[in-house]
Design an enzyme around this catalytic site. Structure first.
Site, PDB file in Angstrom:
ATOM      1  N   ASP A 153       0.754  -1.107  -0.044  1.00 55.08           N
ATOM      2  CA  ASP A 153      -0.139  -0.048  -0.024  1.00 55.08           C
ATOM      3  C   ASP A 153       0.947   1.197  -0.115  1.00 55.08           C
ATOM      4  OD1 ASP A 153      -2.359  -1.444  -0.019  1.00 55.08           O
ATOM      5  OD2 ASP A 153      -2.582  -1.417   2.047  1.00 55.08           O
ATOM      6  N   ASP A 211       8.304  12.973   5.147  1.00 54.01           N
ATOM      7  CA  ASP A 211       8.288  12.681   6.502  1.00 54.01           C
ATOM      8  C   ASP A 211       7.405  11.415   6.808  1.00 54.01           C
ATOM      9  OD1 ASP A 211       8.571  13.081   9.230  1.00 54.01           O
ATOM     10  OD2 ASP A 211       6.723  14.281   9.367  1.00 54.01           O
TER      11      ASP A 211
END
Length: 447
Positions: free
Chosen positions: A148, A165
């Protein structure tokens, strides 16, 4: 648009103005919980009068650059909407509090458990000394998460963006869509046009980003007592990369660390800082695989996962795997079954009830039909039942599968049914993958 606020106390000292409601597009949404709070923004779970739920990310008005953070994340999200593995942005609005302070807000899809929470529940918060005996996650869960996230990164990178991030807290499970999704694009930037100097979170920061961050704060040239060898290496990697900005390769590094933590059940922050890692990261990865209880699968899948992670954790960004290349790994062609822990942690619209029905009830047609009716009547107390299945033969013999309209209903049913007695038996309730249920695929053995 306005919101009432109240004073919430954090501990004994800190007093924070917490909104109790938001007026969004002319409709009142009540704040049910604060989901997270950072330096520049807070995230809330909100509920409308129509029983809809969502998340509001409110950017602080008194933080320098707060508006910039809002405009930046908004522009990135609006540019990348539509991918199933990226959080959905429903809209944007300005919130006017009762004291006259205006704040910028994003109305977002409400997601479920984060990979960070899965690591805690899987035992992955206990340091990183050796790792033997610690409980990592199943191959099924690791594969699901890896695929995913790589799908999301592949899309992001094709669009020219670096997430910058990626960490466990920014990967969340979507119960209704039955997949992991990326959130928090506040540090994201267009490759080749990096407008943020300090990127990534400590513990998931790629080597070239580490050097760039040091260069940006002037630490390499100004720090007293810095080892000349460290300076030389930093200039070689960081000087070039820092001048040009970091690439999409930093995201692959972060994902490699996350997958290794999921596999080993070990936080790797200190390991990644060690000289031993710099000298021989491949040997440490081999050791973590050898020590992990999750690696008790057949050897070939384990080797494929190990090679996949090694490809993401090359020191040189040019040698690192790309998202599209990583998706071609043989690891993703191997079918795995979920463990029972996975089915407890990852919500879905399908509930699976165990320890309810004796074999004798399955072979008496009248009793079987009565049980079907009784179970449907009971389960409809917690939501709208789309379908209900009780297999008479293996796989799944005697288990009750209940499909609800959405995951919120199945979660409420799971909460209320667990521990209840039915015909003198204690109910055990887990979730079940909707995709497998829809295909009629019932796992023979769930460990």
């Amino acid at each position: 648009m306005s919101a009432a606020t109240s004073t919430a106390t954090s501990g004994n000292v800190d007093h924070v103005m917490k909104p109790v409601l938001f007026e969004i597009f002319g409709e009142i949404w009540n704040v049910q919980a604060r989901l997270g709070q950072g330096v520049s923004a807070s995230v809330y779970k909100v509920n409308s009068g129509r029983a809809s739920t969502a998340a509001v990310k409110e950017f602080q008005a008194d933080v320098q650059g707060g508006d910039y953070g809002y405009h930046k994340e908004r522009s990135v999200l609006e540019d990348i909407q539509g991918h199933k593995n990226i959080v959905t942005l429903y809209g944007v609005f300005t919130n006017h509090s009762s004291v006259g302070v205006a704040t910028r807000c994003l109305l977002l899809e409400l997601l479920d458990v984060s990979v960070s929470e899965l690591l805690v529940q899987g035992g992955g918060q206990g340091g990183d000394q050796g790792g033997r005996g610690r409980q990592g996650h199943s191959m099924w869960l690791i594969q699901h998460c890896a695929r995913d996230v790589l799908e999301a990164l592949g899309f992001l990178h094709r669009e020219g963006y670096v997430h910058a991030d990626l960490k466990p807290r920014n990967i969340l499970w979507c119960a209704d869509d039955e997949c992991f999704k990326l959130i928090d694009f506040g540090l994201s930037f267009k490759e080749g046009n990096q407008d943020v100097k300090y990127i990534q979170t400590d513990g998931y920061r790629a080597p070239e980003a580490e050097h760039q961050n040091l260069l940006a704060q002037g630490a390499l040239e100004g720090a007293e007592g810095l080892d000349p060898g460290a300076l030389e290496g930093a200039e070689e990697v960081g000087g070039l990369e820092g001048a040009q900005g970091c690439s999409t390769a930093v995201d692959l590094w972060s994902l490699g660390v996350i997958l290794l933590e999921m596999l080993s059940g070990v936080k790797l922050k200190d390991t990644l800082r060690s000289q031993q890692w710099k000298d021989s990261s491949a040997a440490i990865i081999d050791h973590l695989f050898a020590s992990s209880s999750s690696a008790a699968s057949p050897a070939i899948p384990v080797y494929h996962l190990r090679d996949l992670i090694k490809g993401m954790l090359h020191q040189s960004p040019e040698s690192r795997a790309t998202a599209e290349g990583a998706l071609l790994s043989p690891f993703f062609s191997i079918p795995f079954a979920p463990h029972i822990e996975d089915l407890v942690l990852l919500a879905s619209p399908v509930l699976r009830l165990l320890n309810l029905i004796d074999d004798s009830h399955l072979h008496n047609e009248d009793e079987y039909e009565d049980i079907l009716e009784d179970m449907k009547e009971e389960c409809q107390k917690y939501g709208s039942v789309v379908s209900l299945l009780i297999p008479k033969e293996n796989p799944g013999k005697g288990q009750v599968f209940v499909e609800y309209t959405n995951a919120s209903e199945s979660k409420e049913a799971q909460r209320l049914l667990t521990g209840r007695t039915f015909d003198g038996k204690f109910v055990v309730a887990t979730f079940y993958p909707l995709s497998a249920y829809k295909r009629g695929y019932l796992y023979q053995t769930v460990l």
